[in-house]
Design an enzyme around this catalytic site. Sequence first.
Site, PDB file in Angstrom:
ATOM      1  N   SER A 147     -51.506 -17.933  29.995  1.00 41.51           N
ATOM      2  CA  SER A 147     -50.085 -17.594  29.946  1.00 41.51           C
ATOM      3  C   SER A 147     -49.914 -16.178  30.464  1.00 41.51           C
ATOM      4  O   SER A 147     -50.808 -15.331  30.280  1.00 41.51           O
ATOM      5  CB  SER A 147     -49.570 -17.674  28.506  1.00 41.51           C
ATOM      6  OG  SER A 147     -48.262 -17.131  28.408  1.00 41.51           O
ATOM      7  N   TYR A 161     -49.973 -15.289  19.933  1.00 40.81           N
ATOM      8  CA  TYR A 161     -50.154 -16.260  21.019  1.00 40.81           C
ATOM      9  C   TYR A 161     -50.732 -15.571  22.253  1.00 40.81           C
ATOM     10  O   TYR A 161     -51.669 -16.080  22.891  1.00 40.81           O
ATOM     11  CB  TYR A 161     -48.807 -16.891  21.340  1.00 40.81           C
ATOM     12  CG  TYR A 161     -48.787 -17.754  22.581  1.00 40.81           C
ATOM     13  CD1 TYR A 161     -49.391 -19.005  22.602  1.00 40.81           C
ATOM     14  CD2 TYR A 161     -48.136 -17.303  23.740  1.00 40.81           C
ATOM     15  CE1 TYR A 161     -49.352 -19.801  23.740  1.00 40.81           C
ATOM     16  CE2 TYR A 161     -48.092 -18.096  24.880  1.00 40.81           C
ATOM     17  CZ  TYR A 161     -48.704 -19.339  24.866  1.00 40.81           C
ATOM     18  OH  TYR A 161     -48.665 -20.110  26.001  1.00 40.81           O
TER      19      TYR A 161
END
Length: 252
Positions: A147, A161
Site C-alpha cells: 500500500s 495498517y
Amino acid sequence: MSDAAPRTLIVTGGSRGIGAAIARAAGRAGFRVALSYKGDAAGAGAVADAIAAAGGEALAVRADVAREEDVVALFAAVDTRFGPPDVLVNNAGGVGPLGRVEAITAATLAEVMAVNVTGSFLCCREAVTRMSTRHGGRGGVIVNMSSRAAELGGAGEWVHYAASKGAVDSLTIGLAREVATEGIRVNAVAPGLIATELHARAGAPDRLARLAPAIPMQRPGTAEEVADIVMWLASPASAYVTGAIVPVAGGR
C-alpha cells in the site's frame, strides 16, 4: 516459469474488491484460478462462477490466511485440483479500525499483523516450496499487496495498517533476493486510494471524496487498474523485474 498453458494462479482474499478483480483478470488471461475467502462464500462463489461461465476454470477455497492450518489446506486443495501454482497473489488483508496510535489496542495490532504479515509469509512459504527450482519446482511469480500507506504512514487513521504494509515491502525485497536464482520473481503492488468497499467497511464512507483532491490525478483508482498491474507482473512482459514495489496511486 513455463509459459505453456494453462497456468495456475492463487489469489487470496478473492471474493470482493481488488482480489475479485484480479481473479477475473486472471481468468480472462487463461489462468486456472484458485481464490480464497474468509467469510464471504457467496461473493467468492459468484467470482468463481463468472470465471467458469466465461470458459475458464476456478476454485473457491475457504481459508483464513492468519491460520497456518488454513494456508496449508489452501495450497493442498490447489495441488489436488490444479497442481502446483505458477503465480501467487497475496491480496488478503485487513485495515483494522480508524484511529490514532494512542488509541490502538494489542488486539487490533495482533489481528492486522496476523493477516497482513503472517498470512503473507505463510503463503510465500508454501508457494516457494512448490515453485523453487531448489525444491524441484519449475519457477513462478509472487505478487504481494502492499500500500502507498507503507511510505506515507497513515497518520491519524491507519498507522498500524501502514506499518504492516511496510513489513510486506521488506518481505518482498528480501524474498526476491533470496529466490532470484531459483526461478521465482517476487514483487509488490502498492495501491493508493482505490474505489472499493474497504473505506465504508472501515467506517469512513466519505474517505475517497474527502481525499481525492490530494491525488495528483484528482480521482481514486479502480480495482481493475490495480489488477492490470498485477497481471503485468505475473506475465513474461516483466521477466526482468523482481524486488520491485510498484505504486498504483495516481501520483500520490
